[in-house]
Structure formats: C-alpha cells, structure tokens
Design an enzyme around this catalytic site. Structure first.
Site, PDB file in Angstrom:
ATOM      1  N   CYS A  98     -23.265  20.837   5.180  1.00  0.00           N
ATOM      2  CA  CYS A  98     -22.437  19.693   4.944  1.00  0.00           C
ATOM      3  C   CYS A  98     -22.775  18.530   5.903  1.00  0.00           C
ATOM      4  CB  CYS A  98     -20.849  20.302   5.194  1.00  0.00           C
ATOM      5  SG  CYS A  98     -20.617  21.217   6.578  1.00  0.00           S
ATOM      6  N   CYS A 119     -11.742  31.215   0.395  1.00  0.00           N
ATOM      7  CA  CYS A 119     -11.074  32.733  -0.027  1.00  0.00           C
ATOM      8  C   CYS A 119     -11.255  33.686   1.004  1.00  0.00           C
ATOM      9  CB  CYS A 119     -11.835  32.846  -1.355  1.00  0.00           C
ATOM     10  SG  CYS A 119     -11.491  31.975  -2.789  1.00  0.00           S
ATOM     11  N   CYS A 179     -26.222  27.926   7.976  1.00  0.00           N
ATOM     12  CA  CYS A 179     -26.142  26.821   7.022  1.00  0.00           C
ATOM     13  C   CYS A 179     -25.405  25.736   7.590  1.00  0.00           C
ATOM     14  CB  CYS A 179     -25.284  27.539   5.887  1.00  0.00           C
ATOM     15  SG  CYS A 179     -25.023  26.390   4.545  1.00  0.00           S
ATOM     16  N   ASP A 223      -9.896  16.173  16.673  1.00  0.00           N
ATOM     17  CA  ASP A 223      -9.677  17.033  15.615  1.00  0.00           C
ATOM     18  C   ASP A 223     -11.049  17.643  15.411  1.00  0.00           C
ATOM     19  OD1 ASP A 223      -8.461  18.487  13.372  1.00  0.00           O
ATOM     20  OD2 ASP A 223      -8.175  16.775  12.208  1.00  0.00           O
ATOM     21  N   ASP A 224     -11.157  18.633  14.412  1.00  0.00           N
ATOM     22  CA  ASP A 224     -12.233  19.502  14.217  1.00  0.00           C
ATOM     23  C   ASP A 224     -12.973  18.541  13.399  1.00  0.00           C
ATOM     24  OD1 ASP A 224     -10.405  20.265  12.145  1.00  0.00           O
ATOM     25  OD2 ASP A 224     -12.141  21.166  11.481  1.00  0.00           O
ATOM     26  N   SER A 249      -6.130  23.035  14.460  1.00  0.00           N
ATOM     27  CA  SER A 249      -7.584  22.880  14.324  1.00  0.00           C
ATOM     28  C   SER A 249      -8.165  22.344  15.533  1.00  0.00           C
ATOM     29  CB  SER A 249      -8.199  22.239  13.080  1.00  0.00           C
ATOM     30  OG  SER A 249      -7.379  20.806  12.818  1.00  0.00           O
TER      31      SER A 249
HETATM   32  P1  AMP Z   1      -9.432  14.444   5.633  1.00  0.00           P
HETATM   33  O1  AMP Z   1      -8.088  14.113   5.825  1.00  0.00           O
HETATM   34  O2  AMP Z   1      -9.850  14.527   4.256  1.00  0.00           O
HETATM   35  O3  AMP Z   1     -10.267  13.901   6.468  1.00  0.00           O
HETATM   36  O4  AMP Z   1      -9.110  16.191   6.244  1.00  0.00           O
HETATM   37  C1  AMP Z   1      -9.463  16.301   7.670  1.00  0.00           C
HETATM   38  C2  AMP Z   1      -8.499  17.472   7.993  1.00  0.00           C
HETATM   39  O5  AMP Z   1      -8.584  18.516   7.100  1.00  0.00           O
HETATM   40  C3  AMP Z   1      -9.027  17.863   9.402  1.00  0.00           C
HETATM   41  O6  AMP Z   1      -8.017  18.064  10.117  1.00  0.00           O
HETATM   42  C4  AMP Z   1      -9.485  19.179   9.057  1.00  0.00           C
HETATM   43  O7  AMP Z   1      -8.745  20.300  10.107  1.00  0.00           O
HETATM   44  C5  AMP Z   1      -9.107  19.912   7.751  1.00  0.00           C
HETATM   45  N1  AMP Z   1     -10.167  20.271   6.706  1.00  0.00           N
HETATM   46  C6  AMP Z   1     -11.737  20.283   7.150  1.00  0.00           C
HETATM   47  N2  AMP Z   1     -12.371  20.876   6.069  1.00  0.00           N
HETATM   48  C7  AMP Z   1     -11.226  21.400   5.502  1.00  0.00           C
HETATM   49  C8  AMP Z   1     -11.187  22.159   4.204  1.00  0.00           C
HETATM   50  N3  AMP Z   1     -12.373  22.396   3.658  1.00  0.00           N
HETATM   51  N4  AMP Z   1     -10.217  22.886   3.665  1.00  0.00           N
HETATM   52  C9  AMP Z   1      -8.967  22.248   4.275  1.00  0.00           C
HETATM   53  N5  AMP Z   1      -8.832  21.400   5.449  1.00  0.00           N
HETATM   54  C10 AMP Z   1     -10.145  21.101   5.728  1.00  0.00           C
END
Ligand code: AMP
Length: 467
Positions: free
Chosen positions: A434, A2, A431, A343-344, A281
């Site tokens: 995660c 948010c 913090c 990726d991040d 990202s």
């Molecule tokens: P996933 O496919 O669930 O592994 O999501 C990983 C991707 O979501 C990565 O490319 C991150 O950049 C992005 N990501 C990480 N945390 C969040 C978040 N809280 N909300 C939205 N995108 C996210």
C-alpha cells in the site's frame, strides 16, 4: 482483514471460539459465524453484525462438540450483507474460515470447471471450499486434499478447514496475514492474533509459518510444508490492523507503534503545546512522540467506544457522519493551543479533514497533523477495503494539496525507512504494497486497476471521492 479462530479438542469449543472472535472483533464487524463438530456432524450459526449481536445463549445449545472454527468478516468484495463465513454447505462435513483475498480466481475457476463443479456466483472463499470438497469427495484425507488444492489458491489466505474430526490451519507462502497456535488445557486453539489467546486463557505455542499447514487430529498436531516460504507479513498489521496487545514475529505491536511516534519526533520536530492522539489508532505513536519531544500528551479527542470503525459504512456520506458520531473534541484541552495531532494513516482523507476542523473549532491556535506511516498510494488486494486507487487521497494529491484539503497548518508522514527501522525487523520480510506498490503475490487481472503514476486520475479529470 477478517479474523479466524478455531478450537480443537476443547470442552465447549464453540463457546471458546465465541470468546476468541470477541477478542478479534477489531478485524471485522460485518458478520460473524461459528461451525462446530461433535465428531458426527457439523452445526453452524452465522449472521450479520457484531459477535455480540450474532450469538445468543441458545445458539450454543446447538453448536455442540469439541471442535469449532469461527470467522469475523470485514467486507472486501461483494455486498456487505452477503458472504458470511464460515463457508459450510448444509449436511456436508466440511467448513472453512478464510482471512485474506484471492486477487485472481482464474486458476481455481478453471480447475473447478474442468472437474464440472458449478462455480457460478461463488466468491474466492467459496471457490476454495469447493476445491477442497472435490478432493474429499474423491476420498482424499483432509491433509492430502489441501495439498492438492494449494497450487490453485493464488492469493492471500489464512485458512481454517474443519471436517468431523480434524482441523487444518494453512498460511499462504508469504504469510501476509498473521496466524498463531495456542495451547488450552489438553487441546489447541488457532487465532489470527495472540491477543485472543489471553482472552480464552490459552498459552502461545508459536506462529504458523508462511507456506505451512498444521493438522490437528486425535493424535495431536502435525506440520507439513506445503509451499516454499517467503515471509512477507503485511506491514499494515503493525500500522493499524492488529490489536496493540498482540505480538507479531516476536514484536509487541504497541511497542512498534510507540517507535513510529519516537521516530516521527526525530524526523519532524514541531514547536507545539500538546500532543493529541486520534483515538485509538494514534495513541501509541502519540505517547512515543511525547516521550521524545517532551511535549505533554493529552486526550483532546474523546472516542465514543460504542461506535465501531468508520470504514464499515458503505457510502461516503455515512462515513463522513460517522467521524462526528465517533469523536468529540475537548475544548478545555485544545483552546489556544498549538496542537500536534497524530493518527496512524490517511486513506481517503475523510477522517483527517473532519478532525482538523473539529480541533480548530474547539479553539486551537495551530493544528499540525502527523501520520505514523508513509502515504497510502496503492490499493490493497490482500484483504483490505481500499480497492480503488482513485479513492486514496495520497495517490491523487501532492502533500501540500492534501495539507490544504484537510486544512492543517502542516502535515508530515513518517518516512518509509523510519517505519521499517521502527519495527526492528528487516524490510525484506514485509509486504509494503500500500506504500510502495510492490505486490509480493501476483494480483493477476487486478493489475489493470493500478496506475503507478501519481496524478494520473487528475490528468483524466477523475478526482478522488473525498475532494
Ligand atoms: P480516511 O478517513 O479514509 O483517511 O481513513 C483514515 C482513518 O481510517 C484513520 O484514522 C485510520 O486509523 C483508519 N484506517 C486506516 N486503514 C483502515 C482500514 N483498512 N479499515 C478501517 N479503517 C482504517
């Protein structure tokens, strides 16, 4: 996540707030809203969708006045089409915008029940609203009402509270989410991130401190220490949430992300032909990796800029389709190459699996996936959309199982120490819940959602959604 944004003593405050929210769109795309005050009454306009979809020129004819607060919502609880903010009741002189989450609402509910305030069906932000309203109706000044309420707010909040002629900005004792103050002509703006200050032409004054309340009134800006502070900014702001052009605790988010990549190159050197970021990202970390390794950087994946973030889709099926809609592989860049893709973070694993198979389908010889943060093993209760631990791939699979699942030749996560060192800040001010499972703010009844032992779900035959 948010976003919150407010404008005090600014000409056409609602319009300024609109541009602030526009710059903070990355923090929430579910809904948006603005409440303005002309000194006599409050006016509201809010709705679901992106900032540009929610507001029309005509809405600003109605959103009059020199004071305004706004909000972009990223759904953390409740239906994705409900709970739009700012919270404001018709004909009342109070509005609030809340970034964060109260993992436990026991205390505040108990307080409201004792005072015979009906709180059935209210979410955490609405409960905060009712508590402040209770004291205002008893005749308290805004600053005193907030001071009375703060002990009942057990959780994470960056709050903007507006009455007819005042705005208060409050950050929880740990300062989990960022919030800054800027100067705009004779007035002030308050924003979740510094990037929005530039957009509206404001100059950065300072961050609001953890546990601090700043009140903006006709006579200027006054600060109160409402809680004993312990700085614990969420490190995920540096990893993913914040915009790279923002500055947090004096550090450029972009530079910290580049450092993550530089550190990755030292921790995990790969013999590769090309460094490819997952846009957007993974871009800064890929630049950092390329700089240290000397391996060329190129855009092997192109992002459709008009599709918003994947997480916003509520179902797993839609999320999977979203990746294809969002990213397209560049065959001529990837063909016959040994590719390092950065990726991040990996959350559910959906994105990484798709990306690796896309890059292979485009003809890459090898695909090494590098992640510029450690494995996300624990759910967030402070404002992010990952409430179930079983949905986090790193809490249910080992690294080699994840590598197999996503189909990469190798997988490497930045070490925890590497991540902290790369920020240039002390570990104690973060913090890191995660990654570490250490929750600096009590998560109360949510504690039962956490299993600290990895693979516990497998023992119970509960596989992650992504498997
Ligand atoms: P996933 O496919 O669930 O592994 O999501 C990983 C991707 O979501 C990565 O490319 C991150 O950049 C992005 N990501 C990480 N945390 C969040 C978040 N809280 N909300 C939205 N995108 C996210």
């Amino acid at each position: 996540m948010c976003a919150v944004f407010g404008a005090f003593n600014c000409k056409e405050a609602a319009r300024v707030t609109y541009f602030g929210l526009f710059a903070l769109q990355h923090r929430g795309q579910e809904s948006s809203g603005i409440v303005s005050s002309d000194g006599d009454s409050l006016k509201i306009h809010k709705g679901t969708g992106l900032v540009a979809q929610v507001f029309r020129e005509k809405d600003f004819l109605h959103l009059k006045g020199n004071l305004a607060i706004g909000h972009n919502r990223y759904a953390t609880s409740g239906r994705s089409d409900g709970h739009t903010q700012p919270v404001h009741r018709k004909n009342s002189i109070l509005a609030i915008s809340h970034n964060g989450n109260l993992p436990s609402v026991k205390k505040i509910k108990q307080f409201l029940k004792e005072k015979s305030v009906d709180c059935s069906g209210l979410n955490d932000s609405e409960l905060m609203y009712e508590a402040i309203r209770y004291f205002l109706l008893k005749g308290f000044e805004l600053e005193d009402a907030i001071k009375e309420c703060v002990p009942y707010f057990s959780g994470v909040y960056c709050l903007l509270v507006m009455t007819k002629d005042k705005i208060a900005a409050i950050r929880d004792a740990c300062g989990i989410r960022p919030m800054v103050i800027g100067k705009l002509n004779g007035g002030f703006v308050i924003s979740s991130e510094t990037c929005a200050l530039n957009t509206v032409g404001a100059q950065f004054i300072r961050e609001i401190s953890p546990g601090e309340m700043v009140i903006f009134t006709k006579s200027g800006m006054r600060s109160y220490k409402v809680l004993p502070p312990t700085q614990k900014i969420d490190i995920f702001e540096f990893v993913y949430f914040a915009r790279p052009d923002s500055v947090i605790l004096g550090k450029s988010v972009n530079e910290v992300r580049k450092n993550f990549g530089r550190r990755l190159a030292v921790e995990y050197p790969v013999k590769a032909d090309i460094i490819v970021p997952v846009p957007d990202s993974g871009i800064p970390a890929s630049l950092g990796y390329s700089e240290v390794s000397g391996i060329p950087f190129d855009f092997g994946l192109i992002k459709n800029r008009y599709v918003h973030r994947t997480f916003i889709q509520p179902t797993q099926k839609l999320r999977e389709k979203d990746v294809e809609m969002k990213l397209n592989p560049m065959k001529h860049v990837l063909k016959d190459k040994r590719v390092v893709v950065i990726d991040d973070s990996i959350v559910r694993g959906t994105t990484s699996k798709k990306i690796v198979s896309m890059i292979r389908a485009a003809g890459a010889r090898q695909v090494h996936l590098l992640i510029s943060s450690p494995p996300v093993k624990y759910p967030d209760f402070y404002g992010i959309n990952t409430p179930n631990q079983k949905d986090l791939i790193a809490s249910t699979m080992t690294d080699s199982e994840i590598t197999k699942f996503i189909g990469a030749d190798s997988l490497y996560y930045l070490s925890f120490k590497g991540m902290i060192d790369a920020t240039g800040l002390q570990e104690s001010i973060f913090c890191t819940s995660c990654f570490s499972g250490e929750y600096p703010i009590d998560i109360g009844e949510r504690m039962k959602n956490i299993e600290f032992e990895i693979n516990i779900y497998r023992k119970n035959n509960l596989l992650p959604l992504s498997a």
